[in-house]
Scaffold this motif. Structure first.
Motif, PDB file in Angstrom:
ATOM      1  N   VAL A 295       0.723  44.383  63.745  1.00  0.00           N
ATOM      2  CA  VAL A 295       0.249  44.395  62.361  1.00  0.00           C
ATOM      3  C   VAL A 295       0.172  42.970  61.843  1.00  0.00           C
ATOM      4  N   VAL A 296      -0.632  42.776  60.812  1.00  0.00           N
ATOM      5  CA  VAL A 296      -0.752  41.493  60.132  1.00  0.00           C
ATOM      6  C   VAL A 296      -0.506  41.743  58.649  1.00  0.00           C
ATOM      7  N   THR A 297       0.422  41.014  58.068  1.00  0.00           N
ATOM      8  CA  THR A 297       0.735  41.231  56.657  1.00  0.00           C
ATOM      9  C   THR A 297       0.061  40.180  55.790  1.00  0.00           C
ATOM     10  N   GLY A 298      -0.239  40.583  54.568  1.00  0.00           N
ATOM     11  CA  GLY A 298      -0.711  39.636  53.566  1.00  0.00           C
ATOM     12  C   GLY A 298       0.467  39.033  52.839  1.00  0.00           C
ATOM     13  N   HIS A 299       0.263  38.570  51.628  1.00  0.00           N
ATOM     14  CA  HIS A 299       1.318  37.883  50.891  1.00  0.00           C
ATOM     15  C   HIS A 299       2.378  38.880  50.425  1.00  0.00           C
ATOM     16  N   ILE A 300       3.634  38.528  50.629  1.00  0.00           N
ATOM     17  CA  ILE A 300       4.766  39.312  50.134  1.00  0.00           C
ATOM     18  C   ILE A 300       5.652  38.372  49.326  1.00  0.00           C
ATOM     19  N   ASP A 301       5.852  38.691  48.066  1.00  0.00           N
ATOM     20  CA  ASP A 301       6.719  37.891  47.203  1.00  0.00           C
ATOM     21  C   ASP A 301       8.127  38.433  47.320  1.00  0.00           C
ATOM     22  N   SER A 302       9.037  37.619  47.841  1.00  0.00           N
ATOM     23  CA  SER A 302      10.395  38.100  48.107  1.00  0.00           C
ATOM     24  C   SER A 302      11.398  37.709  47.042  1.00  0.00           C
ATOM     25  N   THR A 303      10.976  37.080  45.979  1.00  0.00           N
ATOM     26  CA  THR A 303      11.905  36.640  44.941  1.00  0.00           C
ATOM     27  C   THR A 303      12.108  37.732  43.897  1.00  0.00           C
ATOM     28  N   SER A 304      13.348  38.085  43.660  1.00  0.00           N
ATOM     29  CA  SER A 304      13.689  39.075  42.637  1.00  0.00           C
ATOM     30  C   SER A 304      14.260  38.361  41.417  1.00  0.00           C
ATOM     31  N   ASP A 305      13.920  38.846  40.245  1.00  0.00           N
ATOM     32  CA  ASP A 305      14.446  38.267  39.013  1.00  0.00           C
ATOM     33  C   ASP A 305      15.895  38.722  38.801  1.00  0.00           C
ATOM     34  N   PRO A 306      16.728  37.882  38.183  1.00  0.00           N
ATOM     35  CA  PRO A 306      18.092  38.316  37.862  1.00  0.00           C
ATOM     36  C   PRO A 306      18.087  39.538  36.950  1.00  0.00           C
ATOM     37  N   SER A 307      19.161  40.300  36.996  1.00  0.00           N
ATOM     38  CA  SER A 307      19.273  41.485  36.156  1.00  0.00           C
ATOM     39  C   SER A 307      19.456  41.084  34.692  1.00  0.00           C
ATOM     40  N   PRO A 308      19.089  41.960  33.756  1.00  0.00           N
ATOM     41  CA  PRO A 308      19.282  41.651  32.331  1.00  0.00           C
ATOM     42  C   PRO A 308      20.761  41.620  31.968  1.00  0.00           C
ATOM     43  N   ASP A 309      21.030  41.245  30.725  1.00  0.00           N
ATOM     44  CA  ASP A 309      22.421  41.121  30.279  1.00  0.00           C
ATOM     45  C   ASP A 309      23.147  42.461  30.243  1.00  0.00           C
ATOM     46  N   ARG A 310      22.416  43.563  30.121  1.00  0.00           N
ATOM     47  CA  ARG A 310      23.026  44.888  30.166  1.00  0.00           C
ATOM     48  C   ARG A 310      22.306  45.692  31.240  1.00  0.00           C
ATOM     49  N   ASP A 335      29.916  43.194  40.609  1.00  0.00           N
ATOM     50  CA  ASP A 335      29.501  42.273  41.662  1.00  0.00           C
ATOM     51  C   ASP A 335      28.445  41.312  41.119  1.00  0.00           C
ATOM     52  N   GLN A 336      28.801  40.030  41.022  1.00  0.00           N
ATOM     53  CA  GLN A 336      27.862  39.050  40.485  1.00  0.00           C
ATOM     54  C   GLN A 336      26.639  38.871  41.378  1.00  0.00           C
ATOM     55  N   THR A 337      26.784  39.161  42.686  1.00  0.00           N
ATOM     56  CA  THR A 337      25.629  39.035  43.576  1.00  0.00           C
ATOM     57  C   THR A 337      24.615  40.145  43.328  1.00  0.00           C
ATOM     58  N   ARG A 338      25.055  41.283  42.809  1.00  0.00           N
ATOM     59  CA  ARG A 338      24.106  42.330  42.413  1.00  0.00           C
ATOM     60  C   ARG A 338      23.383  41.937  41.122  1.00  0.00           C
ATOM     61  N   VAL A 339      24.122  41.325  40.216  1.00  0.00           N
ATOM     62  CA  VAL A 339      23.504  40.877  38.968  1.00  0.00           C
ATOM     63  C   VAL A 339      22.505  39.754  39.245  1.00  0.00           C
ATOM     64  N   GLY A 340      22.790  38.926  40.242  1.00  0.00           N
ATOM     65  CA  GLY A 340      21.858  37.883  40.643  1.00  0.00           C
ATOM     66  C   GLY A 340      22.070  36.553  39.973  1.00  0.00           C
ATOM     67  N   ARG A 341      23.253  36.331  39.375  1.00  0.00           N
ATOM     68  CA  ARG A 341      23.548  35.064  38.703  1.00  0.00           C
ATOM     69  C   ARG A 341      25.037  35.030  38.380  1.00  0.00           C
ATOM     70  N   ALA A 450      25.521  31.613  42.563  1.00  0.00           N
ATOM     71  CA  ALA A 450      25.063  30.374  41.939  1.00  0.00           C
ATOM     72  C   ALA A 450      23.883  29.757  42.693  1.00  0.00           C
ATOM     73  N   LEU A 451      23.579  30.279  43.881  1.00  0.00           N
ATOM     74  CA  LEU A 451      22.440  29.793  44.665  1.00  0.00           C
ATOM     75  C   LEU A 451      21.205  30.660  44.466  1.00  0.00           C
ATOM     76  N   MET A 452      21.310  31.698  43.657  1.00  0.00           N
ATOM     77  CA  MET A 452      20.202  32.620  43.454  1.00  0.00           C
ATOM     78  C   MET A 452      19.313  32.157  42.301  1.00  0.00           C
ATOM     79  N   PRO A 453      18.030  32.571  42.269  1.00  0.00           N
ATOM     80  CA  PRO A 453      17.419  33.565  43.150  1.00  0.00           C
ATOM     81  C   PRO A 453      16.924  32.999  44.474  1.00  0.00           C
ATOM     82  N   THR A 454      16.594  31.683  44.529  1.00  0.00           N
ATOM     83  CA  THR A 454      16.097  31.086  45.769  1.00  0.00           C
ATOM     84  C   THR A 454      16.896  29.830  46.067  1.00  0.00           C
ATOM     85  N   VAL A 455      17.405  29.735  47.290  1.00  0.00           N
ATOM     86  CA  VAL A 455      18.180  28.577  47.702  1.00  0.00           C
ATOM     87  C   VAL A 455      17.395  27.806  48.752  1.00  0.00           C
ATOM     88  N   GLN A 456      17.327  26.486  48.579  1.00  0.00           N
ATOM     89  CA  GLN A 456      16.731  25.640  49.599  1.00  0.00           C
ATOM     90  C   GLN A 456      17.787  25.285  50.638  1.00  0.00           C
TER      91      GLN A 456
END
Length: 651
Positions: A295-310, A335-341, A450-456
């Motif tokens: 298979v050949v895939t097109g563009h896939i955006d893998s970045t997820s936004d952090p969860s809201p405050d609630r 779990d802060q890693t589920r919240v994303g920040r 603290a390295l989310m959402p994208t770490v270099q």
């Protein structure tokens, strides 16, 4: 947000190539590695017995009370059938026997009579269990008979099925489609790259590693990386294992390689711009549509936004939590890693229920975090939970276990008259928080959120060793995270100059003054500790000189940085990473700001911030930086002393 926290697909396409189908292979495998004999193409040894722990399930099954039940779900690879549940049985004291039943959807699959014996091996047949979506769900029920006469039976001691495992039957079917390449159970994946990988190939290797670790979670799948010479092909994999080949090239595709026996390797190829999208298929729900051998895939955006405050537990991918016992306890993961920040000011609005208590029994609901009680209230006849509790900042960690327990006292009757209490925390329970900048707690406990959402990830270009170190570090951080970490491998110089969160890998020393790790060493034995708030570093000279490797969590301006470095001792850095990867608990146990490794002794951790007094030194006092340096010196001195007294060979 689903339980797998899959990649967000903003724009995705799949092109299914028309190619000759790969021959269907079937393999039969054992719990140990057994190669196929010549002439037995596609087959190896007998089907395996796998512990529940290796399947991502608790290996111990406690059953409280004279009558109890527990539902279990385990994955089933294609071609296999769950044959039996095996375990050691420990009956409670003053029980003369009983019966175990295994049921599924109202059907009784098996019935076993229990005799009085401790640690009795038991095999409970699962014949006829229905497998749905590569998993099987069944319920284990118990019925106990207390000894006759004076009742001494203690209902708080459970019937225990320990070291439980599933005995599979049949033969694993080798994948013929890309969609089936990753099985429900995976013990090991080996990623093959060129001996001098490009930045794009290193990036794809790290993405593949984090995707697999995230997908299999508590199965704790082993992920290795190996070099592959030009023109060489990866071998077919062993049972319950998979091989992946990553190559930069003109033709973008994800395809199964032809194999004479065993499971074929998966080849991921593409140009520097396309390779990232091809490898993202491994961690995407889009892979279910890869119904071809290429298979050949097109563009896939893998970045997820952090969860809201609630956000609710359900929105964080967590289901309701239920516990049945005489003093039940349900644990909610904040779990802060589920919240994303990184978060602070955390409040949890608990919603749920518990079995109302009879008039002869009193009770209270107790909420604790980090072993400290933070709230409690009397149980009432309604059996409902609707209460908001605040988690003190001092008890907040990367993954804070918020425990809700029903504590009972009073007359519980004779011989099991009082049945266990069921406590349920609904998945509509909400977590409220605000962003923490800088993270609190700091250091290793702030990672990876603290390295989310994208770490270099900064590496030396065309360095296989640095790529292997990047894979080791990121799979360790991914094991700490309930959500997928998005990575971008770049040249080390670019990562240093960037403003993004970063992992900086420099195995041959650190000579860049733009970004400085908290603790540095030099070949002459001088240790430098950066001053809090700037200024010249504090120094400490060690005699004899002992260059060390380290992994350090720092804060540079407004970004978090993880340093992996040594002073001309790359083998020592590799030894530190191997030690961390040798036990899945070691990454989680890291505290403080630096893990330091010297030859001949296990790594040690220090907390430079904790070493300093909380208030600035007054006139005539001790400069807090010297406390930090002294702490480093004591740690290194202790390590050298341990080395002299007890030199041993590192495995």
């Amino acid at each position: 947000m689903g339980a797998s926290l899959a990649c967000v697909l903003k724009k995705a396409t799949v092109v299914v190539a028309t190619v000759a189908a790969v021959a269907v292979l079937t393999v039969n495998f054992g719990s140990s590695q057994v190669k196929a004999a010549p002439g037995d193409a596609g087959q190896v040894a007998d089907a395996p017995t796998l512990s529940l722990a290796s399947l991502g399930v608790d290996k111990d099954i406690p059953l409280y009370g004279l009558q109890a039940s527990q539902t279990i779900t385990v994955p089933v690879p294609k071609g296999l059938t769950p044959g039996a549940l095996s375990a050691d049985v420990e009956l409670p004291p003053y029980v003369r026997g009983g019966t175990l039943f295994v049921t599924q959807e109202g059907r009784t699959l098996s019935r076993i009579e229990l005799l009085v014996a401790e640690n009795t091996p038991l095999s409970i047949p699962l014949t006829g269990a229905r497998v749905v979506d590569n998993s099987v769900t069944f319920t284990v029920r118990s019925r106990l008979l207390p000894e006759e006469g004076d009742c001494l039976y203690d209902p708080t001691v459970p019937l225990a099925l320990t070291d439980a495992a599933i005995d599979y039957t049949g033969k694993e079917a080798a994948p013929t489609l890309v969609a089936d390449f990753l099985p429900p159970v995976l013990q090991k994946m080996t990623i093959f790259t060129p001996q001098q990988p490009s930045v794009a190939e290193s990036d794809a290797a790290v993405r593949a590693a984090t995707a697999v670790v995230s997908r299999y979670g508590t199965q704790n799948t082993e992920v290795d990386i190996a070099p592959l010479a030009d023109g060489e092909t990866a071998p077919p994999s062993d049972p319950l294992e998979r091989n992946v080949v990553i190559r930069e090239g003109a033709d973008a595709a994800v395809s199964l390689q032809d194999g004479a026996r065993g499971v074929p390797a998966l080849r991921i190829a593409g140009s520097a711009d396309e390779l990232g999208d091809q490898v993202r298929l491994l961690g995407s729900d889009l892979s279910k549509l890869a119904l071809s051998s290429k298979v050949v895939t097109g563009h896939i955006d893998s970045t997820s936004d952090p969860s809201p405050d609630r956000v609710t537990l359900r929105e964080l991918g967590q289901s309701e939590v239920k516990s049945t016992a005489f003093k039940p306890q349900a644990v909610v993961d904040v779990d802060q890693t589920r919240v994303g920040r990184p978060v602070r000011d955390v409040r949890v609005h608990l919603l749920g229920s518990y079995t109302p208590l009879p008039s002869t029994v009193g009770g209270a609901l107790v909420v604790s975090a980090g072993g400290e009680t933070i709230d409690q209230w009397a149980a009432d006849s309604s059996g409902r939970i609707d209460r908001t509790v605040s988690i003190p900042q001092s008890e907040l960690q990367r993954d804070t276990k918020l425990s809700v327990a029903v504590d009972i006292a009073g007359n519980i009757g004779r011989c099991g008259e009082f049945q266990p209490v069921t406590l349920t925390i609904d998945d509509t329970t909400a977590i409220e928080s605000s962003s923490a900048d800088p993270p609190d707690p700091a250091g290793f406990q702030s990672l990876p959120q603290a390295l989310m959402p994208t770490v270099q990830v900064g590496v030396e270009p065309e360095s296989f060793d640095d790529t292997a170190r990047a894979v080791s570090i990121m799979k360790g951080l991914q094991r700490l995270s309930a959500s997928r970490i998005d990575t971008e491998v770049v040249p080390l110089a670019d990562a240093i100059d960037s403003e993004s969160p970063a992992v900086l890998i420099s195995a041959d020393g650190w000579d860049n003054d733009k970004v400085v790790p908290p603790v540095r060493s030099s070949t002459d034995g001088t240790v430098q500790v950066q001053r809090i708030g700037g200024g010249s570093p504090a120094t400490l000279s060690l005699d004899p000189a002992k260059p060390f490797a380290s992994l350090q969590a720092g804060r540079i301006g407004s970004r978090s940085v993880l340093f992996a470095t040594s002073e001309n001792a790359p083998d020592q850095l590799d030894s530190l990473l191997d030690w961390l990867g040798g036990d899945v608990r070691r990454w989680a146990a890291l505290n403080g700001t630096a893990a330091i490794s010297l030859p001949g002794s296990d790594p040690v951790t220090i907390d430079a911030q904790a070493a300093a007094p909380p208030q600035p030194a007054h006139e005539g006092g001790v400069n807090p930086v010297w406390w930090i340096a002294a702490c480093v010196g004591v740690v290194i001195g202790a390590s050298l002393a341990a080395l002299a007294v007890h030199r041993r060979r590192r495995t």
